[in-house]
Scaffold this active site. Structure first.
Site, PDB file in Angstrom:
ATOM      1  N   GLU A 206       0.823  -1.221   0.000  1.00 38.96           N
ATOM      2  CA  GLU A 206       0.000   0.000   0.000  1.00 38.96           C
ATOM      3  C   GLU A 206       0.854   1.267   0.000  1.00 38.96           C
ATOM      4  OE1 GLU A 206      -1.981  -0.428   3.735  1.00 38.96           O
ATOM      5  OE2 GLU A 206      -3.247  -2.067   3.068  1.00 38.96           O
TER       6      GLU A 206
ATOM      7  N   CYS B 204      -0.850  33.414  10.847  1.00 38.66           N
ATOM      8  CA  CYS B 204      -0.597  34.085  12.123  1.00 38.66           C
ATOM      9  C   CYS B 204      -0.373  33.099  13.244  1.00 38.66           C
ATOM     10  CB  CYS B 204      -1.733  35.037  12.437  1.00 38.66           C
ATOM     11  SG  CYS B 204      -1.566  36.529  11.473  1.00 38.66           S
TER      12      CYS B 204
HETATM   13  C1  LIG Z   1      -1.123   6.046   5.261  1.00 35.33           C
HETATM   14  C2  LIG Z   1      -1.272   4.599   5.001  1.00 35.33           C
HETATM   15  C3  LIG Z   1      -0.540   3.986   3.974  1.00 35.33           C
HETATM   16  C4  LIG Z   1       0.472   4.720   3.127  1.00 35.33           C
HETATM   17  O1  LIG Z   1       1.585   5.108   3.847  1.00 35.33           O
HETATM   18  P1  LIG Z   1       2.840   5.722   3.044  1.00 35.33           P
HETATM   19  O2  LIG Z   1       3.833   5.990   4.113  1.00 35.33           O
HETATM   20  O3  LIG Z   1       2.366   6.964   2.390  1.00 35.33           O
HETATM   21  O4  LIG Z   1       3.275   4.705   2.078  1.00 35.33           O
HETATM   22  C5  LIG Z   1      -0.769   2.647   3.716  1.00 35.33           C
HETATM   23  N1  LIG Z   1      -1.656   1.931   4.447  1.00 35.33           N
HETATM   24  C6  LIG Z   1      -2.367   2.489   5.451  1.00 35.33           C
HETATM   25  C7  LIG Z   1      -3.326   1.658   6.202  1.00 35.33           C
HETATM   26  C8  LIG Z   1      -2.191   3.831   5.759  1.00 35.33           C
HETATM   27  O5  LIG Z   1      -2.886   4.375   6.766  1.00 35.33           O
END
Ligand SMILES: *Cc1c(COP(=O)(O)O)cnc(C)c1O
Length: 418
Positions: free
Chosen positions: A271, A345
C-alpha cells in the site's frame, strides 16, 4: 551534491517556475507526470511473483487527474473514508480495485462500502462485530497489529504497542470466533506498520511476522503488507533512496516460498502512498518579505502551513530551491542561514529553520521539493487562506491545470446565510 528534481533535470519541462506562477498564480503545486508514472512502475515491478499488486494509498494525494494516471498504470487503490471511495470511483477505479481500510467508522460508513461491493478490513474486534451485524455472511479482511512499528515521527508509527491501529495478535482467536458467529468469509489479512522507511529490514521482519500468523488461516485470497516505502527528503545532503532492488529480491524469495508451502494461489499486496507521489510534486511560492529579528533572517513567503502541513506537524524536512528570472539559483559560497516562514498568524508557521540558501531577494520563487505526498491532501483554509491550484507537467511537456485555486466564494459556500 545530488539534486534530482531541479530545473536542471527538467522537472518543469519548458515552463520556468516564474512562467508557471505568472500563469497560474502563487502558491502553486506542480506535478510531473513522467516521475509519477515511473514511481508507479517501480512498485509494479518490485517483486517477480506473478500475483502481486500495489494499491495506492489515496490519502497521500487524491487529485482526480493524478489518480487517473495511477489507475492507468495499473495500480489498485486504498481508501480510508467514504470520501476517498467516492473520489476513487470518480477517477475510474472499479469496486474490486478499491480496498477500504478505515479506522473507527460508523455503521453507515461501513454500509457505504458494502453497498458498492467494496471489500473492507476490520481494524478492531468491535468493528468486526459491527460489520458482522450489518453484513452477516459477507467477505471481510482483518488488519492485524504485528507488534512492530516504524516511522519518521511518532505520529506516523502505526503498529507496535503504542498505537490505536489493528487487532492485536492475542485477540486473533476472538476474531476467529466473531467470524464464525456471523458466518463471515475471511478473505485477507493486512497490516501497515508506519510511514517512511529507507532501511527495509523492519518492513521485511513485519512481513515474516504476518506470514507466520497467516499460516493459521485457511483459504486466504490475499495478504497485504502495507505501505511506508520511504523517499529521500534530504537529497541535497546526499541521502540515498530506498534500495528497491534489495527489498524486491528479499520479498520475492520470502513470498514465493511461503506461497508454495501454503499450497494455494494467493495475491500479495502493498500500500504505497508517499513513494508514488512525493517526488512528483514541487510546491512553488513567492518571497514577499525579508527581515531580521533577534539575529535571525526571516524569509516571508506565501507558503503557509495551510498549504503544506508536514514541517509543522512532523518537524519534517523538505529540501528547498530558489529560482530567479526563470533559473535555479545555484547554492554555494554566498549561502546565508535563513529561516523560511509562511503567512499564517502563528509563530509555528515555519517551513524550514536555519538553512543555508543563496542570497534571497523579494520576488524570488521558493520551491519546496518532494511535496507531492501529504501536501495538498492536508491543505486547509486556515486563516481563510485559499488553497493553491495544482498543475500537471504532462509527458509531452505541456502544462494543464488539474485543480483550480480556491476562490473567495468557496470560503462562503457552506454557510446557510439568510
Ligand atoms: C497512510 C497509510 C498507507 C500509506 O503510507 P505511506 O507511508 O504513504 O506509504 C498505507 N496503508 C495504510 C493503512 C495507511 O494508513
Amino acid at each position: 551534491m545530488i539534486k534530482y528534481f531541479t530545473i536542471e533535470n527538467n522537472f518543469f519541462g519548458e515552463n520556468s517556475p516564474k512562467k508557471l506562477l505568472d500563469t497560474y498564480g502563487s502558491p502553486l503545486y506542480v506535478y510531473n507526470e513522467q516521475i509519477l508514472r515511473r514511481r508507479c512502475q517501480d512498485m509494479l515491478s518490485l517483486v517477480s511473483y506473478p500475483k502481486f499488486i500495489p494499491s495506492f494509498s489515496t490519502k497521500a494525494n487524491s487529485n482526480v487527474k493524478l489518480l487517473q494516471i495511477i489507475k492507468e498504470e495499473g495500480l489498485y487503490a486504498d481508501a480510508m473514508s467514504p470520501g476517498e471511495i467516492y473520489v476513487l470511483e470518480s477517477a475510474g477505479f472499479r469496486p474490486e480495485e478499491i480496498f477500504f481500510i478505515p479506522n473507527n467508522v460508523s455503521k453507515e460508513e461501513m454500509s457505504y462500502a458494502i453497498d458498492r461491493g467494496i471489500l473492507m478490513s476490520a481494524d478492531s474486534l468491535s468493528q468486526l462485530e459491527t460489520f458482522g451485524q450489518i453484513n452477516s455472511g459477507g467477505s471481510v479482511a482483518l488488519r492485524l497489529n504485528p507488534g512492530i512499528g516504524i516511522g519518521h515521527h511518532k505520529k506516523v508509527i502505526t503498529a507496535g504497542l503504542d498505537t490505536k491501529f489493528g487487532i492485536n495478535l492475542e485477540d486473533v482467536e476472538i476474531a476467529k470466533d466473531i467470524i464464525s458467529k456471523y458466518n463471515l468469509n475471511l478473505v485477507g489479512l493486512n497490516q501497515h506498520i508506519g510511514s517512511l522507511f529507507l532501511d527495509s529490514t523492519p518492513f521485511i521482519e513485519s512481513v515474516k511476522n504476518l506470514l507466520d500468523i497467516a499460516r493459521g488461516f485457511k483459504n486466504l485470497q490475499f495478504i497485504d503488507f502495507g505501505g511506508g516505502f520511504g523517499i529521500p527528503y534530504r537529497k541535497q545532503s546526499g541521502e540515498n533512496p530506498l534500495d528497491l532492488k534489495q527489498l524486491g529480491t528479499r520479498l520475492t524469495s520470502i513470498i514465493t516460498s511461503w506461497a508454495r508451502d501454503y499450497g494455494q494461489d494467493i495475491l500479495f499486496k502493498i500500500e504505497p502512498g508517499r513513494y508514488i507521489v512525493a517526488e512528483s510534486g514541487i510546491l512553488l511560492g513567492t518571497v514577499h518579505s525579508i527581515k531580521e529579528n533577534g539575529g535571525i533572517t526571516y524569509i516571508g513567503t506565501d507558503i503557509g502551513f495551510n498549504t503544506i502541513m508536514r514541517p509543522v506537524l512532523y518537524d519534517a524536512h523538505h529540501d528547498i530551491e530558489v529560482y530567479r528570472d526563470g533559473n535555479l539559483l545555484p547554492s554555494g559560497k554566498n549561502d546565508k542561514k535563513v529561516t523560511i516562514v509562511g503567512n499564517i498568524c502563528e509563530s509555528g508557521d515555519i517551513i524550514s529553520k536555519d538553512i543555508e540558501l543563496p542570497n534571497i531577494k523579494l520576488g524570488d520563487i521558493i520551491g519546496i521539493i518532494d511535496a507531492g505526498a501529504y501536501g495538498y491532501s492536508m491543505a486547509s483554509n486556515y486563516n481563510n487562506r485559499l488553497r493553491p491550484a495544482e498543475v500537471l507537467i504532462e509527458n509531452g511537456g505541456q502544462t494543464s491545470l488539474i485543480r483550480r485555486r480556491d476562490t473567495l466564494d468557496d470560503l462562503l459556500r457552506n454557510f446557510t446565510l439568510t
